[in-house]
Design a protein around this motif. Structure first.
Motif: not given
Lengths: 166, 177
Positions: A86-88, A103-105, A131-136
Motif C-alpha cells: 500500500y505504501l509503495i 527511504d522505505v519506498i 493488468k494492475d498486478e499490485a492492486d489485484c
C-alpha cells in the motif's frame, strides 16, 4: 562419459532453474515497518478474555488529522505485506513529510522487494498477468488474510477509526 | 495431638485472615472476564518497542453502544478496578431490558456478593474518601487520576459507521468525531 552427461544435464537444467527463480527476494516487511516508528504503528492486540490475537497496523504519513491506513488482521505477515505494498503503490506521492517513508519506498524499488512480494502472492490470489498486478494482489490479500480496513480521521493519540467498506 | 490441633487452629486463622484480605479487594479482572459479552478487555503491545496499553470496552445492545476506557502502561489493576466501579455504580447497566449484554448480571453479582462495596471500602481508605458525600465519585476520581485513564464513547450508526466522542471523567464530550 559420466562427467559429460552431468555437464549436459546441468547446461539444460540451469537456465530453467534461473528462469523459475524470482527476480527479487521477498522482504521481511514486519521487520522493515517496525523499524520505522515515525510513521508506522504496528500493534499486537490480545483479547485478555479469550486469548485471541489480532494485529493492527497504521501508516500515518501526514501532519495529523488522520492516518493513511488503519488495518487489522490475525495474520501479521500478510498485514505487514499489505501495508508495505500500500505504501509503495498507493502512497508514493504522499511521503513529502516523511523522509523515512520515502527511504522505505526507495529501498523497495532499488532492491525490487515490492516486485518480489507481488511475485510471491500473485499465483495464490490469481493475479498473474493481471493488468494492475499490485492492486489485484492487495485486494486478494484483503480477502485471503481477512484484513479489515478503517478510515482514520483523527491523529494517532486520539485513536478514532471508522470501518471502511470495500 | 494437642500441638497438631493448635497448629490446625493457627493455620485456619491464617487462612481466614488471608480470605478476609482477599474479600477486601476483589479481583476485578477475573470478575470482568466472567462477562465477555459485556466487557471486552484488550492488551495492545507495540511491536517496535514493547510499549503496552490496556483497553476495556463495556458494551450494550449487541455492541452497538460502548464505553471505552484505556490506560497507558500495564497498570491493569487500577483500570479494571475503575471500570468495575463504573459498571456497578455509574453506568446504569442494570437498567432497561435485562440481558447479558447490558451487564445486569455483573451489577447484581457485585451487589449480592458484596464485591462493589468491598472495592469501595478498600479505596475509600486509600484515598481518604470516608467522609465524602459521594464516596463512589471520590474513589473513582482517585483511580482515574492514578491510572491516567482515558474515556471514549462510541455508537454503531449502522453501515459500518461509528459515531465516536472522546469524553472527560464525567462523560462530557471533549472532542467529537
Amino acid at each position: 562419459m559420466m562427467q559429460r552427461t552431468l555437464y549436459t544435464i546441468l547446461l539444460l537444467v540451469l537456465p530453467l532453474v534461473a528462469r523459475a527463480a524470482p527476480t527479487a527476494g521477498r522482504p521481511d516487511t514486519v521487520s522493515i515497518l517496525s523499524k520505522n516508528p515515525a510513521f508506522v504503528y504496528l500493534h499486537k492486540m490480545e483479547n485478555l478474555t479469550d486469548g485471541s490475537i489480532r494485529y493492527r497496523i497504521k501508516l500515518c504519513l501526514g501532519d495529523g488529522n488522520g492516518c493513511d491506513l488503519v488495518a487489522y488482521s490475525r495474520d501479521l505477515t500478510a498485514l505487514a505485506d499489505y501495508a508495505y505494498l500500500y505504501l509503495i503503490h498507493d502512497k508514493e506521492a504522499d511521503v513529502q513529510n516523511r523522509p523515512s517513508a520515502a527511504d522505505v519506498i526507495k529501498e523497495a524499488r532499488d532492491k525490487k522487494w515490492d516486485q518480489g512480494l507481488l511475485d510471491a502472492y500473485a499465483p495464490g490470489v490469481h493475479c498473474v498477468r493481471d493488468k494492475d498486478e499490485a492492486d489485484c494482489v492487495m485486494k486478494g490479500l484483503i480477502k485471503s488474510a481477512g484484513i479489515v480496513r478503517y478510515w482514520s480521521n483523527l491523529d494517532e493519540d486520539q485513536d478514532i477509526y471508522t470501518l471502511m467498506t470495500h | 495431638m494437642r500441638m497438631t490441633t493448635r497448629a490446625w487452629i493457627v493455620a485456619s486463622a491464617l487462612l481466614a485472615a488471608s480470605a478476609a484480605s482477599a474479600a477486601d479487594k476483589p479481583d476485578t479482572l477475573a470478575l470482568l472476564k466472567n462477562y465477555p459479552s459485556f466487557a471486552r478487555i484488550t492488551k495492545e503491545t507495540r511491536l517496535s518497542d514493547g510499549d503496552v496499553n490496556i483497553i476495556i470496552r463495556l458494551c450494550r445492545g449487541a455492541n452497538r453502544a460502548c464505553e471505552m476506557f484505556t490506560a497507558d502502561g500495564d497498570d491493569i489493576q487500577t483500570l479494571t478496578d475503575y471500570v468495575y466501579l463504573f459498571a456497578t455504580y455509574k453506568g446504569g447497566y442494570a437498567e432497561g431490558k435485562p440481558t447479558s449484554r447490558n451487564g445486569q448480571a455483573l451489577v447484581e453479582e457485585a451487589d449480592t456478593r458484596g464485591y462493589g462495596k468491598a472495592l469501595l471500602d478498600f479505596y475509600q481508605a486509600k484515598y481518604s474518601c470516608q467522609h465524602e458525600k459521594d464516596g463512589v465519585a471520590c474513589v473513582m476520581h482517585g483511580l482515574w487520576t492514578e491510572g491516567s485513564i482515558k474515556r471514549q464513547v462510541y455508537v454503531d450508526e449502522g453501515g459500518g459507521d461509528f459515531g465516536i466522542v472522546g469524553a472527560d471523567e464525567d462523560g462530557n464530550t471533549i472532542f467529537e468525531y
